[in-house]
Write an enzyme that holds these catalytic residues in place. Structure first.
Site, PDB file in Angstrom:
ATOM      1  N   ASP A 211      -3.148  -8.289  -7.554  1.00 24.68           N
ATOM      2  CA  ASP A 211      -2.766  -8.647  -6.386  1.00 24.68           C
ATOM      3  C   ASP A 211      -3.506  -9.999  -5.908  1.00 24.68           C
ATOM      4  OD1 ASP A 211      -2.177  -8.639  -3.710  1.00 24.68           O
ATOM      5  OD2 ASP A 211      -3.437  -7.111  -3.258  1.00 24.68           O
TER       6      ASP A 211
ATOM      7  N   HIS B 271      -7.771  -7.536  -8.387  1.00 27.99           N
ATOM      8  CA  HIS B 271      -8.233  -8.464  -7.328  1.00 27.99           C
ATOM      9  C   HIS B 271      -8.273  -7.583  -6.174  1.00 27.99           C
ATOM     10  CE1 HIS B 271      -5.850 -11.382 -10.082  1.00 27.99           C
ATOM     11  NE2 HIS B 271      -6.486 -12.436  -9.351  1.00 27.99           N
TER      12      HIS B 271
ATOM     13  N   SER C 268      -6.785  -1.645  -1.025  1.00 26.29           N
ATOM     14  CA  SER C 268      -6.095  -0.967  -2.003  1.00 26.29           C
ATOM     15  C   SER C 268      -7.251  -0.216  -2.622  1.00 26.29           C
ATOM     16  CB  SER C 268      -5.470  -1.881  -3.073  1.00 26.29           C
ATOM     17  OG  SER C 268      -6.458  -2.920  -3.186  1.00 26.29           O
TER      18      SER C 268
ATOM     19  N   GLY D 252     -10.352 -11.196 -12.503  1.00 26.07           N
ATOM     20  CA  GLY D 252      -9.649  -9.988 -12.899  1.00 26.07           C
ATOM     21  C   GLY D 252      -8.638 -10.192 -14.035  1.00 26.07           C
TER      22      GLY D 252
ATOM     23  N   HIS E  31       0.827  -1.287   0.030  1.00 29.38           N
ATOM     24  CA  HIS E  31      -0.188  -0.139  -0.010  1.00 29.38           C
ATOM     25  C   HIS E  31       1.066   1.170   0.100  1.00 29.38           C
ATOM     26  CE1 HIS E  31      -3.542  -2.496   1.612  1.00 29.38           C
ATOM     27  NE2 HIS E  31      -3.576  -2.519   0.267  1.00 29.38           N
TER      28      HIS E  31
HETATM   29  N1  SAM Z   1      -5.704  -5.693  -3.461  1.00 26.98           N
HETATM   30  C1  SAM Z   1      -6.395  -5.847  -2.065  1.00 26.98           C
HETATM   31  C2  SAM Z   1      -5.776  -5.035  -1.272  1.00 26.98           C
HETATM   32  O1  SAM Z   1      -4.587  -4.738  -1.384  1.00 26.98           O
HETATM   33  O2  SAM Z   1      -6.574  -4.563  -0.160  1.00 26.98           O
HETATM   34  C3  SAM Z   1      -6.535  -7.332  -1.684  1.00 26.98           C
HETATM   35  C4  SAM Z   1      -6.684  -8.323  -2.401  1.00 26.98           C
HETATM   36  S1  SAM Z   1      -6.589 -10.068  -1.967  1.00 26.98           S
HETATM   37  C5  SAM Z   1      -4.858 -10.264  -1.757  1.00 26.98           C
HETATM   38  C6  SAM Z   1      -6.916 -11.061  -3.242  1.00 26.98           C
HETATM   39  C7  SAM Z   1      -8.523 -10.926  -3.403  1.00 26.98           C
HETATM   40  O3  SAM Z   1      -8.574 -11.564  -4.997  1.00 26.98           O
HETATM   41  C8  SAM Z   1      -9.412 -11.824  -2.793  1.00 26.98           C
HETATM   42  O4  SAM Z   1     -10.359 -10.947  -2.362  1.00 26.98           O
HETATM   43  C9  SAM Z   1      -9.724 -12.933  -3.851  1.00 26.98           C
HETATM   44  O5  SAM Z   1     -11.198 -13.136  -3.205  1.00 26.98           O
HETATM   45  C10 SAM Z   1      -9.773 -12.207  -4.869  1.00 26.98           C
HETATM   46  N2  SAM Z   1      -9.758 -13.363  -6.053  1.00 26.98           N
HETATM   47  C11 SAM Z   1      -9.162 -14.461  -6.074  1.00 26.98           C
HETATM   48  N3  SAM Z   1      -9.100 -14.898  -7.186  1.00 26.98           N
HETATM   49  C12 SAM Z   1      -9.842 -13.765  -8.247  1.00 26.98           C
HETATM   50  C13 SAM Z   1      -9.813 -13.649  -9.457  1.00 26.98           C
HETATM   51  N4  SAM Z   1      -9.265 -14.738 -10.453  1.00 26.98           N
HETATM   52  N5  SAM Z   1     -10.241 -12.489 -10.024  1.00 26.98           N
HETATM   53  C14 SAM Z   1     -10.571 -11.722  -9.174  1.00 26.98           C
HETATM   54  N6  SAM Z   1     -10.594 -11.580  -7.771  1.00 26.98           N
HETATM   55  C15 SAM Z   1      -9.953 -12.921  -7.308  1.00 26.98           C
END
Ligand code: SAM
Length: 289
Positions: free
Chosen positions: A172, A41, A108, A152, A18
């Site tokens: 992410d 993500h 994020s 994503g 972040h």
């Molecule tokens: N970017 C966020 C932050 O910094 O606050 C944190 C994201 S977290 C590490 C990863 C997220 O991706 C999770 O909420 C999960 O449910 C989601 N996720 C998993 N596979 C995904 C995909 N193929 N496409 C989109 N989201 C996905």
């Protein structure tokens, strides 16, 4: 999908990611022209740290005390870290926390939303329905923000190049899938083909050097634009913890981003250390031409 970011919210990896993300946004905002921020993500946008150690059948230890917890009362922060902590503080206070310890932590999408100007646009993708519903409740319906319950990687293909012709992408993923690095490689190849000038940041865990080096060679094979790797390790190779550090690969980093990231990472390596042998590294994996 079993991954829930709640357990990890505000940990050392979130702090690193972040702080660097805010540096990237500010760098893009040096130009007046707006840009699209694509969070492939996105997660749920906001996290209640009181839930961090509860909620499923596994015994969990909250991770935020070794992340944002270490920054909370610390004096003499570098300006970019100070700015990040103040943003988290403002979010925590506005969400209703009256206690001295942090409780509400912005993800994020929330952090970028705070900084976005009227000419900037946010595209937020989250595949997990419950997380996406929470994200929609948090940020849906706001001007300049669109929330998509979808994969994503698929979204990225659909959304590049954007009408603004300027883009910052954050990839992410949870790294639950064995082939996550390969999926990222495929997504990068397509994204760079569609928009060679996009600024793309990819977060990755440092659970094994070999896997990351393999990822770097996948990136290099694509003959991409300049690529910078920023890494933070909070423990040395022999420490028993699984994730000893993390990194952010940045494709097309803004001018002098390497110089801005280096001192911040060096500070964080010291402030977030959990065992001897950690450190910070900023390295061009594809050099600037
Ligand atoms: N970017 C966020 C932050 O910094 O606050 C944190 C994201 S977290 C590490 C990863 C997220 O991706 C999770 O909420 C999960 O449910 C989601 N996720 C998993 N596979 C995904 C995909 N193929 N496409 C989109 N989201 C996905």
């Amino acid at each position: 999908m079993n991954y829930r970011h709640h357990f990890h919210a505000g940990n050392f990896a979130d702090v690193m990611k972040h702080v660097l993300l805010l540096q990237l946004v500010r760098a893009l905002q040096k130009k007046e022209k707006g840009f699209v921020y694509i969070d492939t993500h996105a997660g749920r946008g906001a996290y209640d740290l009181e839930w961090a150690a509860t909620g499923d059948s596994l015994a969990r230890k909250a991770e935020w005390p070794e992340g944002i917890g270490r920054m909370w009362e610390r004096a003499a922060l570098p300006p970019d870290v100070q700015d990040y902590v103040e943003r988290v503080r403002a979010f925590d206070r506005d969400a209703g926390n009256l206690l001295p310890a942090p409780r509400f932590y912005p993800g994020s999408p929330r952090l970028v939303r705070q900084l976005a100007r009227s000419q900037d646009r946010l595209v937020l993708c989250e595949k997990h329905s419950a997380e996406c519903a929470a994200l929609r409740a948090e940020l849906g319906g706001q001007a300049g923000v669109s929330v998509h319950e979808m994969d994503g990687y698929v979204a990225l293909r659909a959304m590049l190049p954007p009408p603004e012709r300027r883009a910052l992408v954050l990839i992410d993923p949870p790294f639950e899938a064995q082939d996550e690095f390969a999926q990222i490689g495929d997504a990068l190849r397509e994204a760079i083909r569609r928009m060679p000038a996009a600024v793309i940041a990819v977060w990755y865990p440092l659970t094994g050097r070999a896997r990351v080096d393999e990822f770097f060679s996948i990136v290099r094979q694509q003959n991409p634009p300049p690529v910078l790797a920023c890494e933070l390790t909070v423990a040395g190779e022999t420490a028993p913890m699984t994730m000893k550090g993390c990194g952010l690969v940045v494709i097309n980093p803004p001018w002098q981003f390497d110089r801005a990231a280096q001192p911040v990472l060096a500070f964080l390596a010291d402030a977030l250390a959990q065992a001897p042998g950690g450190g910070a590294r900023v390295e061009w994996i594809v050099a600037e031409r």
